[in-house]
Design a protein around this motif. Structure first.
Motif: not given
Length: 411
Positions: A278-286, A143-153
């Motif tokens: 930020r923490n570099p690892v994002g954990r998805l709901p699944g 994930v290299s999109a630095g704005k928006g919803e994805l960053v919240s992960m």
């Protein structure tokens, strides 16, 4: 063939996608805009890339605009004193030239190149729910999109993020018609103009859609006299404000800007954000994991001009880690090790940038002042923009600064 998804088509995402593609990976690139929409859109940054970052592009043969962009051979510092007069003014020489290419030009061109080389390009603004699905279909999701919803992960790392609020209000204008600095009309330099307690004005040559141009970039202390761009939508008004502030606070720069005009109707940008690691690892709901890239995980204030440089260095570090990993699983341990490899470089950028946002201590003022009389000090400071790790040896501690100045001056 390993399948990798890169979400976000900025400096880091595209450089990484093209690098992986060149090494035989099956790469999908997801962007929320087409190349044409990027090219015809608003300017995105003030990118000035120094030698190491430029070399990462050359290594991948992505330096398409190198022969067209101005060669930036120096970096100068001016400090405003009473009545807006310069009390410090010098320029250091860069060991290898820097360049700036409007990201509208570069990202659109790189995106088209990725598609022409057989990459799968998906135009879609990805949400967390999309990544939940994709994490099962790909070996690795970046994930290299630095704005928006994805960053919240990616949770904020409080131990590495001293600021919870923006430290500067940012305002950018791309212009044609700027005259040369009379002190060095024969070569191009980035000019860093420091107005104590008020903010900074950066002036840098660039290549834009319409050719050679210059960027006028104000960084204002929030709530101060430069913090006046919020809500300004009209590009002409934005430029007028920029010039009024130059005339008031940096009249030596205003003197060469009296005939400037905007490069295009989308040549202005303003905003602010809090510098955050930020923490570099994002954990998805699944349960799937994704790895954050560049300013998704390390977002520094642009006061030291490191954004695009850090993005290029992050992409290079991640590419090397992926290639070295071979066919093994991209698990959480690998993700954290890969980020740590980048953080080894990025930590120096974060430390230096955060230091430059504060009130400079006396020994730093002494260093900046001494550079006016001691060319080796000016040159070393200028080249720190390419290698911020060097500041560790003389910049942060008074004893090291004094020892360094004594060694240079022969005292």
């Amino acid at each position: 063939m390993r399948k990798i998804l890169v979400v976000g088509a900025g400096q880091s995402g595209l450089q990484l996608a093209l690098g992986l593609q060149a090494n035989g990976y099956e790469v999908t690139l997801m962007s929320n805009r087409t190349a044409d929409e990027i090219r015809s859109g608003r300017v995105m940054s003030t990118q000035c890339m120094f030698h190491t970052a430029l070399q990462h592009e050359r290594d991948l043969q992505l330096n398409f605009w190198e022969s067209q962009a101005p060669d930036i051979e120096g970096l100068g510092v001016s400090v405003a004193g009473p009545e807006s007069q310069r009390v410090i003014d010098w320029v250091g020489s860069l060991d290898g030239y820097a360049q700036s290419v409007d990201q509208r030009l570069k990202m659109a061109g790189w995106m088209e190149t990725f598609a022409q080389r057989g990459g799968q390009l998906v135009i879609h603004g990805a949400a967390v729910s999309d990544l939940d699905y994709f994490s099962r279909a790909y070996d690795l999701v970046l994930v290299s999109a630095g704005k928006g919803e994805l960053v919240s992960m990616f949770g904020r790392d409080a131990s590495r993020s001293p600021f919870s609020e923006p430290q500067r209000a940012l305002a950018v204008a791309y212009v044609h018609g700027l005259g040369p600095r009379p002190e060095h009309p024969e070569f191009d330099a980035v000019r860093c103009n420091l107005v104590p307690g008020v903010g900074e004005l950066f002036v840098m040559p660039t290549l834009t859609l319409s050719g050679r141009a210059d960027i006028l970039f104000w960084e204002g202390v929030p709530g101060g006299p430069l913090d006046v761009f919020n809500g300004v939508k009209d590009p002409g008004e934005h430029l007028s404000l920029t010039l009024e502030l130059m005339e008031r606070f940096t009249p030596w720069e205003y003197a060469r800007a009296t005939k400037v005009e905007l490069t295009d109707a989308n040549g202005t940008l303003s905003g602010r954000y809090a510098p955050t690691v930020r923490n570099p690892v994002g954990r998805l709901p699944g349960g799937g994991l994704v790895l954050g890239v560049a300013d998704v995980v390390v977002a520094n204030d642009p006061v030291t001009g490191q954004g695009a440089n850090s993005a290029a260095k992050c992409a290079a570090a991640y590419l090397a880690s992926i290639l070295e990993h071979g066919d093994k699983e991209f698990d959480e341990v690998w993700m954290r090790q890969t980020f740590d490899r980048y953080w080894d470089t990025a930590r120096h950028v974060t430390k230096w940038t955060n230091a430059m946002l504060g009130v400079p201590p006396e020994h730093v003022l002494n260093l900046i002042g001494a550079a006016g009389a001691l060319q080796p000090v000016a040159d070393r400071f200028a080249n720190g923009f390419n290698n911020p790790a060097d500041f560790e040896d003389y910049f942060y501690e008074p004893e090291k600064a004094e020892a360094y100045l004594a060694s240079v001056s022969g005292a």
